[in-house]
Write an enzyme that holds these catalytic residues in place. Structure first.
Site, PDB file in Angstrom:
ATOM      1  N   PHE A  66      -1.940  -2.395   5.598  1.00 31.09           N
ATOM      2  CA  PHE A  66      -1.827  -3.248   4.418  1.00 31.09           C
ATOM      3  C   PHE A  66      -0.813  -4.347   4.696  1.00 31.09           C
ATOM      4  CE2 PHE A  66      -0.378  -4.769   0.347  1.00 31.09           C
ATOM      5  CZ  PHE A  66      -1.589  -4.963  -0.299  1.00 31.09           C
ATOM      6  N   ASP A 118       5.315  -5.872  10.688  1.00 27.44           N
ATOM      7  CA  ASP A 118       5.409  -6.118   9.251  1.00 27.44           C
ATOM      8  C   ASP A 118       6.341  -5.076   8.635  1.00 27.44           C
ATOM      9  OD1 ASP A 118       5.106  -6.440   6.563  1.00 27.44           O
ATOM     10  OD2 ASP A 118       2.908  -6.472   6.565  1.00 27.44           O
ATOM     11  N   LYS A 160       9.974  -7.592  -0.425  1.00 27.14           N
ATOM     12  CA  LYS A 160      10.333  -6.466  -1.312  1.00 27.14           C
ATOM     13  C   LYS A 160      11.830  -6.413  -1.643  1.00 27.14           C
ATOM     14  CE  LYS A 160       6.188  -3.950  -0.644  1.00 27.14           C
ATOM     15  NZ  LYS A 160       5.326  -3.624  -1.717  1.00 27.14           N
TER      16      LYS A 160
HETATM   17  N1  PLP Z   1       3.071  -5.991   3.951  1.00 28.46           N
HETATM   18  C1  PLP Z   1       3.335  -4.717   3.678  1.00 28.46           C
HETATM   19  C2  PLP Z   1       3.626  -3.746   4.774  1.00 28.46           C
HETATM   20  C3  PLP Z   1       3.331  -4.278   2.355  1.00 28.46           C
HETATM   21  O1  PLP Z   1       3.580  -2.998   2.073  1.00 28.46           O
HETATM   22  C4  PLP Z   1       3.051  -5.216   1.343  1.00 28.46           C
HETATM   23  C5  PLP Z   1       3.005  -4.800  -0.057  1.00 28.46           C
HETATM   24  O2  PLP Z   1       2.945  -3.658  -0.414  1.00 28.46           O
HETATM   25  C6  PLP Z   1       2.785  -6.542   1.693  1.00 28.46           C
HETATM   26  C7  PLP Z   1       2.806  -6.901   3.010  1.00 28.46           C
HETATM   27  C8  PLP Z   1       2.468  -7.544   0.639  1.00 28.46           C
HETATM   28  O3  PLP Z   1       3.584  -7.833  -0.132  1.00 28.46           O
HETATM   29  P1  PLP Z   1       3.451  -8.565  -1.553  1.00 28.46           P
HETATM   30  O4  PLP Z   1       2.830  -7.581  -2.473  1.00 28.46           O
HETATM   31  O5  PLP Z   1       4.852  -8.934  -1.916  1.00 28.46           O
HETATM   32  O6  PLP Z   1       2.590  -9.763  -1.330  1.00 28.46           O
END
Ligand code: PLP
Length: 872
Positions: free
Chosen positions: A546, A632, A661
């Site tokens: 994700f 990520d 986050k």
């Molecule tokens: N990358 C990872 C690993 C995530 O867990 C998330 C969100 O849960 C995102 C990207 C996307 O973040 P956002 O919801 O702030 O766009």
């Protein structure tokens, strides 16, 4: 107690219609639409109606039984509806005849045992509003008008609340004085509104006295009243007196007339609210399938409601009689009705529940007309209207600001109407979806003041907990110093300092920072940089990953459910199994990928940890194939896994790293992409390219002040160490639990990024659920039905933890068999123990439930069906 209620057909046509509709198909098919249908019919056949006569064999008839009506208090009542064979107009034209029928109906009711009789519509007008029958006996009577007034006023208050109208600043027109309903409504409204305009058919002494008593203007014409007041309560006995086209924009009409006071046919208008007054929902404990007109689906006229309430209260007494209703009695009957579960919160229009979108359209139509929102401030028709009438425009400012707790009252309703009806609907019957009004540290509070331990922590956005005082102080200080909001193509000291600190803390090699506002934006920045720096289009990612939901990051997110309706996504994207180095090596061999993007722990995918050594080996494979490694850490970063960055565990050195986050301290949205200097220079290192990738809000003062405070708190409170310690406490205890409770398959993760995986449901239960849908239609509607069934333990666990133990949790969206365990990093040992004992109880309860249901199904299969259909 037994009660009866008298009704009559609204028109001769309705009467014919009801008699014709013996099979009740018409009413069943039309539902309460029939009311509207009949009104239109009434108008269309007005001429015919003049000649309509009462037929010789007409008689009072029993039309419905309302047996065993129970209120939530346990009180019971039985009712009968009697219809007299005259329509509204003939009752008014020939009241003596009507009274004879009414007497007959009252006698029939008394013979049956009724101790109170309610008088519906016109039967409550002739005979001195119930006075004649009250004196005659032998049973108590009521017109039910007190509860009708109560309900009409409740509708007005609800409509005002829903549309930000401040009653105290408004003129209200009350049409139908000196009728009993209009008079009582006017008396109640007088001290609560700016001024009253009373409208009667003529200037009678009664109406004049009322106007003098209330210092109200008395009019005999409706149009000037409609011009002077946008709130209208109308309750005439003749109906058909308000021309909807003449209502000014922003008007709200509460129409209590039967037939309606609004003249049909009514052309739809978004800028007026036409509401039926005097209706309510019966308590949920009462059957909602009576075929009595208006009772369909639980909606009743409150004259009937009042009679029911008196019967439930065992009060065989005359209640609402004559023209002067007592305001205290109105409040009293309203309170009693609420006690018995009658619901006045719903708005109705033409007898039906008002569509929620009607309110949204009304607000839009009126707010956009307000002078401060129209383009030149004088063009709106609303404004012109006041100008041409020589009146001062009312104060049309937005409602005064309310606290979060005050706003909570209507929040779920507004969320359903404006944000997501499905989410709210899913939680409606099980209290699954909470309205939280406050958060501090590791806890959240709902509108009733109940506290919940937060084991979701904003999916990793609240590593510091809610409203950490140091972050609050930092944001407050930036505000007090008047730090610049957003300064494009200029230098912001807070952003520059935060970039310096992030680079100092980040793994070696990462030297440049791009600030964004979310995780998905940080990922977009990473993907674009990788393409621009390498000149390769391909992007490699992992299954079940994700990375966000904007189109670029969605293209590298490994959940096809999220992709389905949005294709085509970015070309040249490929995914491989997470943790599979051979697959990675094979994919990188052709050197067509700009980057391999990977999470150290797949959060959304079910808290799946990369196998030991995987990320380091991936780094090597990427280096040898000139592919960039993007790690990520949007969710794993900033202490979540027990180290500041999850890659620190193995000393991995990504080329690009994404954060978001918790970077904003749980207060302000903030994301960041960190990358190698040489990559940045390749992509953006010239006067032509330096501004190719920007975002307006990136690096704003408040966000960066929060980011700086976050880094300081992580260090000063040693949150990484606490995440490790509490993570181990949780892992050991849940590991033990898995040994004792078959339902728990395992616990996995690192630090405070943990997931508990439940075992799949037994085959018997899946077969049973599917067996309840032999047509297979549910499977068509819910394509991943098996998955949904298997997610039941996780969802139940969430619900039990929330409702019984006051602990807020969520399942992983892409893997709902996994319960996320992800509290703020400062969670205490005692709070973790509390969670563990709640979890233990919950799992045993679920295990017991599963076993009992499973054995019951097995038995029933054994005895009745001769063998289970096993579903894989
Ligand atoms: N990358 C990872 C690993 C995530 O867990 C998330 C969100 O849960 C995102 C990207 C996307 O973040 P956002 O919801 O702030 O766009």
């Amino acid at each position: 107690m037994k009660f009866s209620f008298l009704i009559h057909p609204l028109t001769n046509e309705t009467k014919g219609l009801m008699q014709l509709d013996k099979s009740r198909m018409l009413l069943a098919n039309w539902g309460s639409n029939i009311l509207r249908f009949c009104l239109d019919l009434h108008r269309a056949t007005e001429a015919m109606q003049e000649e309509a006569a009462i037929s010789d064999n007409a008689q009072v008839r029993l039309v419905d039984e309302l047996a065993k009506l129970a209120s939530p208090t346990g009180a019971q009542a039985d009712g009968r509806l009697y219809e007299i064979p005259m329509d509204a107009r003939s009752i008014l034209d020939n009241p003596e005849q009507a009274i004879q029928y009414m007497e007959q109906a009252v006698d029939d009711a008394a013979k049956w045992g009724a101790r109170v009789v309610g008088l519906g519509s016109m039967t409550g007008i002739v005979g001195g509003q119930g006075e004649h029958l009250a004196q005659r006996g032998p049973v108590a009577v009521t017109t039910g008008n007190s509860l009708t007034v109560y309900a009409a006023l409740q509708s007005l208050l609800t409509a005002c609340a829903e549309t930000d109208i401040d009653l105290r600043r408004e003129a209200v027109a009350v049409v139908g004085v000196p009728g009993s309903i209009a008079t009582a409504a006017a008396r109640w409204l007088a001290p609560r509104c700016r001024n009253l305009l009373l409208v009667g058919r003529r200037v009678s002494p009664r109406a004049s006295r009322l106007a003098a008593e209330l210092t109200a203007e008395l009019l005999v014409d409706i149009p000037p009243a409609l011009a002077g007041a946008r709130l209208v309560v109308s309750a005439t006995s003749t109906g058909n007196c308000i021309e909807p086209a003449s209502l000014r924009p922003g008007s709200v009409v509460i129409d209590v007339g039967v037939p309606t006071d609004l003249i049909p046919p009514i052309a739809p208008r978004d800028d007026v609210l036409l509401l039926s007054g005097g209706l309510a929902y019966v308590p949920v404990t009462m059957p909602r399938d009576s075929m009595f007109l208006g009772f369909y689906q639980g909606v009743i006229p409150c004259c009937l409601g009042e009679t029911m309430v008196l019967a439930l209260e065992e009060r065989a007494e005359c209640f609402s009689l004559g023209r002067d209703l007592d305001l205290d009695s109105i409040e009293e009957i309203g309170d009693l009705a609420r006690k018995h579960g009658f619901d006045f919160s719903q708005l109705f229009s033409f007898g039906q529940k008002l569509e929620s979108s009607a309110l949204a359209r009304f607000r839009k139509a009126t707010v956009r007309r307000r002078p401060e929102y129209s383009h030149n401030g004088t063009n709106g028709r609303f404004h012109d209207h006041f100008q041409t009438n020589g009146r001062v425009p009312p104060d049309v400012s937005l409602p005064p600001s309310l606290t979060t707790a005050q706003l909570a009252d209507r929040a779920s309703q507004l969320h359903e109407r404006y944000i997501n009806p499905i989410l709210v609907g899913l939680g409606r019957n099980n209290g699954f979806i909470k309205t939280f009004v406050r958060g501090l540290g590791n806890e959240l509070w709902d509108a009733d003041g109940k506290a919940y331990l937060d084991f979701v922590a904003g999916f990793g956005s609240l590593n510091l907990g809610h409203n950490h005082p140091a972050v609050v102080r930092a944001v407050r200080a930036a505000l007090e110093e008047q730090a610049p909001g957003f300064t494009q193509s200029a230098i912001n000291p807070l952003a520059a300092t935060l970039a310096e600190q992030l680079v100092a803390l980040a793994p070696p090699g990462l030297e440049m920072v791009f600030f964004a506002n979310s995780g998905t934006e940080a990922v977009e920045a990473a993907l674009k940089l990788a393409r621009a720096a390498t000149g390769r289009p391909g992007l490699l990612s992992c299954e079940r990953s994700f990375h966000g939901k904007s189109l670029g990051s969605l293209s590298v997110t490994g959940n096809p459910v999220y992709h389905r309706p949005f294709g085509p996504l970015l070309p040249e994207c490929q995914s491989i199994p997470f943790g599979d180095l051979e697959a990675l090596e094979r994919a990188l061999y052709m050197r067509r990928f700009a980057a391999f993007i990977v999470e150290p722990i797949q959060g959304e995918g079910g808290m799946i940890v990369a196998p030991a050594g995987y990320l380091r080996a991936a780094q090597e494979l990427c280096r040898t194939s000139d592919t960039l490694l993007i790690v990520d850490e949007v969710q794993t970063g900033l202490g979540r896994t027990g180290t500041l960055f999850a890659v620190d565990e193995e000393g991995v050195e990504p080329d690009i790293l994404t954060l978001a986050k918790s970077l904003g301290g749980g207060l302000v949205p903030l994301g960041a992409m960190l990358c190698r200097r040489d990559l940045w220079m390749k992509a953006y290192g010239s006067a032509r390219t330096f501004a190719l990738h920007t975002t307006t809000f990136g690096g704003g003062s408040l966000a960066c002040a929060a980011g700086l405070a976050t880094l300081r708190v992580l260090r000063e409170e040693d949150l990484c160490a606490n995440a490790r310690a509490r993570g181990l406490q949780l892992q050991h205890a849940i590991g033990d639990l898995a040994g004792r409770c078959h339902l728990v398959r395992c616990v996995r993760g690192r630090g405070l990024m943990l997931g508990l995986e439940f075992r799949p449901m037994p085959d018997t239960m899946v077969a049973h659920f599917k067996g309840t849908d032999p047509s297979g239609s549910i499977s068509l509607l819910v394509p991943n039905l098996d998955e949904l069934i298997h997610s039941i333990p996780g969802l139940y666990a969430m619900q039990i933890l929330l409702q019984t133990h006051g602990i807020y949790t969520q399942v992983a969206r892409s893997n709902p068999r996994v319960l996320r365990i992800q509290p703020p990093l400062a969670i205490t040992e005692e709070q973790v123990s509390r969670f563990l004992s709640a979890l233990e109880n919950t799992c045993h309860e679920l295990q017991f439930l599963n076993e009992s249901v499973d054995s019951t199904i097995r038995k029933s299969i054994g005895t009745h069906q001769g063998g289970a259909r096993v579903v894989g």
